[in-house]
Scaffold this motif. Structure first.
Motif, PDB file in Angstrom:
ATOM      1  N   LYS A  13      53.267  46.700  38.385  1.00 25.79           N
ATOM      2  CA  LYS A  13      52.149  46.820  38.543  1.00 25.79           C
ATOM      3  C   LYS A  13      51.346  46.172  37.288  1.00 25.79           C
ATOM      4  O   LYS A  13      51.730  46.541  36.381  1.00 25.79           O
TER       5      LYS A  13
ATOM      6  N   HIS B 238      47.480  43.733  35.662  1.00 30.29           N
ATOM      7  CA  HIS B 238      46.303  43.332  36.174  1.00 30.29           C
ATOM      8  C   HIS B 238      45.596  42.376  34.905  1.00 30.29           C
ATOM      9  O   HIS B 238      46.312  42.205  34.057  1.00 30.29           O
TER      10      HIS B 238
ATOM     11  N   GLY C  64      41.012  43.840  35.632  1.00 32.31           N
ATOM     12  CA  GLY C  64      40.846  44.606  37.142  1.00 32.31           C
ATOM     13  C   GLY C  64      41.344  43.830  38.155  1.00 32.31           C
ATOM     14  O   GLY C  64      41.512  44.612  39.324  1.00 32.31           O
ATOM     15  N   ASN C  65      41.731  42.738  38.352  1.00 27.00           N
ATOM     16  CA  ASN C  65      42.123  41.894  39.141  1.00 27.00           C
ATOM     17  C   ASN C  65      43.876  42.109  39.360  1.00 27.00           C
ATOM     18  O   ASN C  65      44.460  41.950  38.589  1.00 27.00           O
ATOM     19  N   ASP C  66      44.005  43.263  40.240  1.00 32.50           N
ATOM     20  CA  ASP C  66      45.471  43.750  40.020  1.00 32.50           C
ATOM     21  C   ASP C  66      46.628  43.277  41.124  1.00 32.50           C
ATOM     22  O   ASP C  66      46.421  42.805  42.143  1.00 32.50           O
TER      23      ASP C  66
ATOM     24  N   CYS D 155      50.199  45.903  49.135  1.00 33.35           N
ATOM     25  CA  CYS D 155      48.926  45.990  48.505  1.00 33.35           C
ATOM     26  C   CYS D 155      48.005  47.058  49.297  1.00 33.35           C
ATOM     27  O   CYS D 155      46.693  47.211  48.727  1.00 33.35           O
TER      28      CYS D 155
ATOM     29  N   ALA E 295      46.951  46.647  45.522  1.00 28.58           N
ATOM     30  CA  ALA E 295      46.737  45.524  44.867  1.00 28.58           C
ATOM     31  C   ALA E 295      45.884  44.576  45.670  1.00 28.58           C
ATOM     32  O   ALA E 295      45.661  44.565  46.766  1.00 28.58           O
ATOM     33  N   ASP E 296      45.407  43.558  44.778  1.00 26.51           N
ATOM     34  CA  ASP E 296      44.762  42.420  45.410  1.00 26.51           C
ATOM     35  C   ASP E 296      45.623  41.389  45.831  1.00 26.51           C
ATOM     36  O   ASP E 296      45.210  40.420  46.708  1.00 26.51           O
TER      37      ASP E 296
ATOM     38  N   ASN F  37      43.832  34.710  37.279  1.00 28.06           N
ATOM     39  CA  ASN F  37      44.318  35.880  36.682  1.00 28.06           C
ATOM     40  C   ASN F  37      45.551  36.245  36.589  1.00 28.06           C
ATOM     41  O   ASN F  37      46.502  36.814  36.118  1.00 28.06           O
TER      42      ASN F  37
ATOM     43  N   VAL G  16      48.936  37.087  34.105  1.00 23.88           N
ATOM     44  CA  VAL G  16      49.931  38.295  34.605  1.00 23.88           C
ATOM     45  C   VAL G  16      51.174  37.952  34.651  1.00 23.88           C
ATOM     46  O   VAL G  16      52.175  38.433  34.066  1.00 23.88           O
TER      47      VAL G  16
ATOM     48  N   THR H 128      36.824  42.022  44.597  1.00 26.15           N
ATOM     49  CA  THR H 128      37.542  42.193  43.883  1.00 26.15           C
ATOM     50  C   THR H 128      36.829  42.584  42.451  1.00 26.15           C
ATOM     51  O   THR H 128      35.688  42.149  42.311  1.00 26.15           O
TER      52      THR H 128
ATOM     53  N   GLY I 107      35.579  43.858  35.989  1.00 25.38           N
ATOM     54  CA  GLY I 107      36.539  44.280  35.104  1.00 25.38           C
ATOM     55  C   GLY I 107      36.563  43.672  33.828  1.00 25.38           C
ATOM     56  O   GLY I 107      37.414  44.327  33.057  1.00 25.38           O
TER      57      GLY I 107
END
Length: 290
Positions: A6, A8, A11-13, A35, A43-44, A87, A91, A225, A257
């Motif tokens: 997991k 992010h 905050g966009n996970d 999700c 999650a997004d 984002n 990640v 999101t 976020g």
């Protein structure tokens, strides 16, 4: 059982699944289950880590850049396939580095294949910076209607590898009063849908040569999101467009976020735009996709 991580970015996970040889055929229902915030990991979207050579879409990435060993196979929370995620790609690269699948030498970039083309990522002071390439005005000014907005507002269509419509609001109160759980209605509706950003320019707009804007977003296929990287880029581009020729080329975009950086700069094939921000990995686990 399938292993996942997991992560992010502001905050966009995302649920990250390592599938280097492309053996896992994720179905839309499996992505939705992963999700789901009540019955799944939550999650997004899902980031599948796969070698470009191991899937059909990766062949185009390798033709564009032979060094693009890794392909970001991104799925929205509803199971639909997306072209790009600003984002998510930070990640994704953070995962590659932490897992030892890739490295970035000082001053060098790592090229990542996406459905929007190859994108180059470097380390930055606060995480990673990705060159999102050329952007373009998508044409038209569709009217946007959203819950909590008294009257429809015109938006500006912008494409940064995926589609966006940016809508300017008059005040912080209007921004706070939006309910972005229902999907905003665009008229005319873009073919294939779009992410919709609602923005309020900073007061003052420019401080120390840097533009400032606040944003909330409803992401296509995910809902509201806490952050959207490409949405932050589209928002900065839209506000610069509205502000005129003297507007700055460097921006700070505040999202629920956190804060993201946006920079516009000239390149051989036209103006490019870069996104910078943090990326974090939160925990690892295993889940039964069945």
């Amino acid at each position: 059982m399938v292993a996942f991580t997991k992560g992010h970015g502001t905050g966009n996970d995302f649920v990250i699944i390592e599938d280097v040889d492309g053996n896992l055929d994720l179905t839309p229902s499996q992505v939705q289950a992963l999700c789901d915030r009540n019955f799944g990991v939550g999650a997004d979207g899902v980031l599948r880590v796969v070698r470009s050579a191991s899937l059909p879409e990766g062949s185009a990435a390798l033709e564009e850049e032979p060094g693009a060993e890794w392909f970001m196979d991104y799925r929205n929370a509803d199971g639909s396939i997306a072209e790009m995620c600003g984002n998510g790609i930070r990640v994704f690269v953070h995962y590659l580095l932490r897992s030892g699948l890739a490295s970035i030498e000082p001053g060098a970039t790592v090229p990542i294949g996406t459905r929007a083309g190859v994108r180059d990522v470097i380390r930055s002071e606060n995480g990673y910076q990705v060159d999102l390439g050329r952007w373009r005005l998508a044409g038209g000014e569709p009217l946007a209607r959203a819950s909590g907005l008294a009257v429809a507002r015109p938006g500006l269509g912008i494409d940064v590898g995926n589609p966006h419509v940016v809508v300017a609001l008059a005040s912080e109160d209007e921004l706070a009063g939006l309910d972005l759980n229902p999907t905003p209605v665009l008229d005319p509706a873009p073919v294939g849908g779009a992410n919709v950003e609602f923005v309020v320019p900073g007061e003052p707009l420019v401080r120390d040569g840097i533009g400032h804007v606040r944003m909330r977003v409803h992401e296509r296929g995910a809902g509201e999101t806490l952050s959207c990287g490409t949405g932050a880029v589209a928002s900065a581009l839209a506000v610069r467009h509205w502000a005129g020729a003297r507007a700055p080329h460097q921006w700070r975009v505040e999202v629920p976020g956190g804060t993201l950086g946006v920079r516009m700069f000239p390149a051989e094939d036209g103006e490019h735009v870069a996104l910078s921000g943090p990326a974090q990995l939160v925990y690892r686990g295993e889940i039964d996709l069945a």
